[in-house]
Design a protein around this motif. Structure first.
Motif, PDB file in Angstrom:
ATOM      1  N   UNK A 111       0.847  -1.189   0.000  1.00 49.50           N
ATOM      2  CA  UNK A 111       0.000   0.000   0.000  1.00 49.50           C
ATOM      3  C   UNK A 111       0.884   1.241   0.000  1.00 49.50           C
ATOM      4  N   UNK A 112       0.313   2.369  -0.447  1.00 47.47           N
ATOM      5  CA  UNK A 112       1.105   3.595  -0.540  1.00 47.47           C
ATOM      6  C   UNK A 112       0.285   4.790  -0.083  1.00 47.47           C
ATOM      7  N   UNK A 113       0.977   5.726   0.540  1.00 49.52           N
ATOM      8  CA  UNK A 113       0.400   7.029   0.884  1.00 49.52           C
ATOM      9  C   UNK A 113       1.077   8.057  -0.006  1.00 49.52           C
ATOM     10  N   UNK A 114       0.269   8.831  -0.730  1.00 47.89           N
ATOM     11  CA  UNK A 114       0.754   9.686  -1.822  1.00 47.89           C
ATOM     12  C   UNK A 114       0.523  11.146  -1.476  1.00 47.89           C
ATOM     13  N   UNK A 115       1.499  12.000  -1.779  1.00 42.67           N
ATOM     14  CA  UNK A 115       1.346  13.452  -1.581  1.00 42.67           C
ATOM     15  C   UNK A 115       1.786  14.158  -2.850  1.00 42.67           C
TER      16      UNK A 115
ATOM     17  N   UNK B   8      -1.352   6.351 -18.256  1.00 42.30           N
ATOM     18  CA  UNK B   8      -1.121   7.273 -17.149  1.00 42.30           C
ATOM     19  C   UNK B   8      -2.264   8.280 -17.149  1.00 42.30           C
ATOM     20  N   UNK B   9      -2.781   8.574 -15.964  1.00 45.43           N
ATOM     21  CA  UNK B   9      -3.911   9.484 -15.917  1.00 45.43           C
ATOM     22  C   UNK B   9      -4.329   9.818 -14.512  1.00 45.43           C
ATOM     23  N   UNK B  10      -5.543  10.366 -14.412  1.00 47.77           N
ATOM     24  CA  UNK B  10      -6.060  10.850 -13.145  1.00 47.77           C
ATOM     25  C   UNK B  10      -7.210   9.942 -12.687  1.00 47.77           C
ATOM     26  N   UNK B  11      -7.174   9.552 -11.415  1.00 46.20           N
ATOM     27  CA  UNK B  11      -8.262   8.767 -10.831  1.00 46.20           C
ATOM     28  C   UNK B  11      -9.506   9.656 -10.783  1.00 46.20           C
ATOM     29  N   UNK B  12     -10.577   9.223 -11.483  1.00 47.55           N
ATOM     30  CA  UNK B  12     -11.742  10.087 -11.657  1.00 47.55           C
ATOM     31  C   UNK B  12     -12.857   9.862 -10.640  1.00 47.55           C
ATOM     32  N   UNK B  13     -12.711   8.841  -9.819  1.00 46.29           N
ATOM     33  CA  UNK B  13     -13.713   8.538  -8.788  1.00 46.29           C
ATOM     34  C   UNK B  13     -13.022   7.785  -7.668  1.00 46.29           C
ATOM     35  N   UNK B  69      -5.723   4.428  -3.066  1.00 48.17           N
ATOM     36  CA  UNK B  69      -6.059   5.438  -4.085  1.00 48.17           C
ATOM     37  C   UNK B  69      -7.217   6.326  -3.672  1.00 48.17           C
ATOM     38  N   UNK B  70      -7.122   7.612  -4.061  1.00 46.76           N
ATOM     39  CA  UNK B  70      -8.199   8.573  -3.855  1.00 46.76           C
ATOM     40  C   UNK B  70      -8.455   9.327  -5.155  1.00 46.76           C
ATOM     41  N   UNK B  71      -9.667   9.790  -5.329  1.00 46.78           N
ATOM     42  CA  UNK B  71     -10.034  10.614  -6.484  1.00 46.78           C
ATOM     43  C   UNK B  71      -9.075  11.785  -6.639  1.00 46.78           C
ATOM     44  N   UNK B  72      -8.631  12.031  -7.852  1.00 46.49           N
ATOM     45  CA  UNK B  72      -7.755  13.165  -8.134  1.00 46.49           C
ATOM     46  C   UNK B  72      -6.288  12.822  -8.161  1.00 46.49           C
ATOM     47  N   UNK B  73      -5.915  11.618  -7.679  1.00 47.96           N
ATOM     48  CA  UNK B  73      -4.507  11.230  -7.686  1.00 47.96           C
ATOM     49  C   UNK B  73      -4.071  10.781  -9.080  1.00 47.96           C
ATOM     50  N   UNK B  74      -2.781  10.950  -9.351  1.00 47.93           N
ATOM     51  CA  UNK B  74      -2.191  10.535 -10.629  1.00 47.93           C
ATOM     52  C   UNK B  74      -1.676   9.107 -10.519  1.00 47.93           C
ATOM     53  N   UNK B  75      -2.002   8.273 -11.492  1.00 51.83           N
ATOM     54  CA  UNK B  75      -1.576   6.878 -11.448  1.00 51.83           C
ATOM     55  C   UNK B  75      -1.061   6.406 -12.801  1.00 51.83           C
TER      56      UNK B  75
END
Lengths: 122, 122, 122, 122
Positions: A111-115, B8-13, B69-75
């Protein structure tokens, strides 16, 4: 033409961070990718051969890679292959490099915590 | 045949986590990938069109994705494309899914602290 | 970001060739990619689900594709994914396109006689 | 893990065909992939560095490749990367191989006439 690859594997060395004379941040690390295959004879998944790469990252990706990655961690790397002949004195060889576009910890194994960091990528 | 992609992109939900009746952990989220291109007319990098995908993950990857993962993060996501026709009552459409092999936060845009979880992937 | 894919599959329709009002040659065809997997239960390779794509090619690649490809032939296609919503009157849907960078007959299934054409690719 | 690549490039040597003692058909050839990039300074597309690969094909693909490919032709190759250390007497080095899944003439640069061969691929 484009020679793009995506590799999942294990970080084989702690990242080395440098800044060039012109101010460009660079971070390198070794990446080991071991093929897994289903052995029909034994009916089990088995380790195959290992490919070794040198991953190079630049700018913001270099800064964040140096701060985030440690030897032994699992990652996914996407980038462009570069095959280079090298020579230092009496020794010569071939280096297989990946100029990374994206690097991330592989969530299949942890798991990862991202900033978010400031600064655009390009 | 293999239809593998790396996006590569943005988590949308925010990821949605479920466990099937047979005990299989599944996590889904929407992924937006916006093409960047160098506009020769303006001499600047510009946003192009956006592709939307539904990313599915299973087993340990599903558990770790739900926690990380959370909405808005880059993955960065690597996996197999699946194009499915769907129909629910009067409505029908096409879903573009990625069965993920690997998911990671994109270190081009942020830093991450990683912790290994127990349990192998396969 | 780049959304590049390589698909091997069967040409599902004879290519349709057009020239735009601005003189750009375009050739489209449908491509069916059926996943093959090793079924451990039966111990045999089996057909899985089929993904359908619309492949678009431009310029010299469009001209050569129109002259070379026929329905039912096996090909390998490399290009960029584009997912587009469409609407014509009362109907709407989603199109999954590949803007092709390279197209070739798959030599896994046949032999080919090749002739260079004049004209650079870019 | 999977280390799959798609390379477009020029066949650098006439294919060499062999059959192993166990009856497995193998065909090898050298492949040169030269990166093209848009040079913002000159405003023109330019040749970059060249990657060299050894492509290996097996079974029906090996037979068809030997009959179809010639030095100097443009191809698209999809397969698995293998990085191998080699040693013959006093010399040693690194070989970058592609175990090909699919090979085709690149229709961006020429036209092709295709004939199916009997025999399934797997």
């Amino acid at each position: 033409m484009s020679d793009l690859v995506t590799i999942t594997g294990v970080v084989g060395s702690d990242p080395r961070h440098n800044v060039t004379a012109t101010g460009l941040p660079i971070t390198n690390f070794r990446l080991a990718s071991t093929r897994r295959f289903f052995d029909r004879a034994t009916g089990a998944w088995t380790d195959g051969e290992t490919n070794w790469y040198t991953v190079s990252s630049f700018r913001q990706l270099a800064l964040n890679t140096a701060r985030s990655l440690r030897k032994g961690e699992r990652v996914v790397v996407h980038g462009r292959l570069r095959i280079r002949a090298w020579e230092t004195g009496e020794r010569s060889g071939t280096a297989i490099e990946i100029d990374a576009d994206a690097i991330g910890h592989d969530l299949s194994w942890g798991v990862a915590v991202y900033s978010k960091t400031s600064g655009a990528r390009l």
